[in-house]
Design an enzyme around this catalytic site. Structure first.
Site, mmCIF file in Angstrom:
data_model
loop_
_atom_site.group_PDB
_atom_site.id
_atom_site.type_symbol
_atom_site.label_atom_id
_atom_site.label_comp_id
_atom_site.label_asym_id
_atom_site.label_seq_id
_atom_site.Cartn_x
_atom_site.Cartn_y
_atom_site.Cartn_z
ATOM 1 N N SER A 69 0.796 -1.218 0.000
ATOM 2 C CA SER A 69 0.000 0.000 0.000
ATOM 3 C C SER A 69 0.832 1.274 0.000
ATOM 4 O O SER A 69 0.375 2.319 -0.474
ATOM 5 C CB SER A 69 -0.938 0.011 1.218
ATOM 6 O OG SER A 69 -0.210 -0.192 2.423
ATOM 7 N N HIS B 125 -0.923 5.714 6.798
ATOM 8 C CA HIS B 125 -0.338 5.711 5.463
ATOM 9 C C HIS B 125 0.000 7.142 5.055
ATOM 10 O O HIS B 125 -0.587 8.089 5.571
ATOM 11 C CB HIS B 125 -1.311 5.103 4.447
ATOM 12 C CG HIS B 125 -1.406 3.618 4.523
ATOM 13 N ND1 HIS B 125 -2.208 2.973 5.435
ATOM 14 C CD2 HIS B 125 -0.793 2.631 3.802
ATOM 15 C CE1 HIS B 125 -2.090 1.663 5.275
ATOM 16 N NE2 HIS B 125 -1.232 1.430 4.293
#
Length: 267
Positions: free
Chosen positions: A43, A249
């Site tokens: 990711s 993230h």
């Protein structure tokens, strides 16, 4: 919302995200490249957290604001294979992404290893269960990193060499998530934050050692994110957020200001 209800909501969301990740990592999309640049990995390479997701990538959440996409826009390689996928482990790269490489591939990037070490469940424990449980979960992750991850990374790097023998390969690591001490008044303790950062250091150390065996380039993003961690005044990383899969993230600024310059300097 009462604290217990909020915790249940976060726990349910993390569980849903974890289940989805297993499916995401095996999502189709790896097409053989006739040359040029191929972006492999998880990711952090697909661009989760940066938005602007490519609809055809489905739940791999590949973003036009991710560093691989930004780099290919600036450098116009002869072809671009963007196969990084949310939730990917080393096994997923071997089973579902390596086929995007060929003898004509000239540039490869990858982030991998965080999911093997249990990134998502470790963060769930740290957010929901307090410092003691967090330290235990981080210790378990570090044990895995220091005793088992090297052989898994070696398998991936060896497969890259076999499938793309003429490629220049850049392996990037993961940033420290937290500035410690920082400006966050709530959330997990500084003790937990420090431990999580320490796990990132262990992961970087193991990764760099394996990368060196192959003569690949190691792109260390920790300095690039310094001053932009969670709890800083200018974070390039999401804390717990919605949608939950974007938590912990890089934001679009983290991709363009953190990952892209480091990859560009090593490409």
């Amino acid at each position: 919302m009462p604290g217990s209800a909020l915790k249940r909501l976060i726990a349910t969301a993390f569980a849903t995200a974890a289940l989805a990740a297993g499916a995401l990592a095996v999502a189709p999309g790896a097409q053989a490249s006739s040359g040029g640049y191929v972006a492999l990995g998880d990711s952090y390479s697909s661009g989760v957290g940066s938005g602007s997701y490519i609809s055809s990538s489905g739940s791999c959440y590949r973003s036009t604001l991710a560093y691989p996409y930004l780099w290919q826009q600036a450098h116009a390689p002869s072809s671009f294979g963007f196969v990084a996928c949310s939730g990917a482990t080393t096994t997923d790269v071997l089973n579902n992404q390596i086929s995007a490489l060929s003898s004509g591939t000239t540039e490869v990037s990858i982030t991998i290893g965080g999911n093997d070490a249990g990134f998502s469940p470790t963060m769930q424990t740290c957010v929901l269960q307090g410092t003691s449980a967090c330290l235990s979960a981080v210790a378990t992750a570090e044990n895995y990193i220091n005793t088992q991850l090297a052989s898994r990374l070696d398998a991936v790097y060896s497969a890259i060499r076999s499938h793309a023998p003429n490629a220049h390969v850049v392996v990037l690591d993961y940033p420290h998530l937290y500035e410690v001490p920082g400006s966050c008044w709530f959330g997990i303790s500084d003790t937990s934050r420090t431990a999580i950062n320490g796990a990132a250091d262990d992961l970087a150390t193991v990764t760099a050692k394996e990368v060196a065996k192959y003569g690949y380039s190691f792109g260390d993003v920790r300095d690039a994110f310094s001053g932009h961690e969670i709890c800083s005044g200018d974070s390039w990383l999401h804390s717990t957020t919605w949608p939950i899969y974007e938590s912990y993230h890089p934001t679009s600024s983290g991709q363009s200001g953190g990952y892209l310059p480091v990859f560009s300097a090593n490409a």
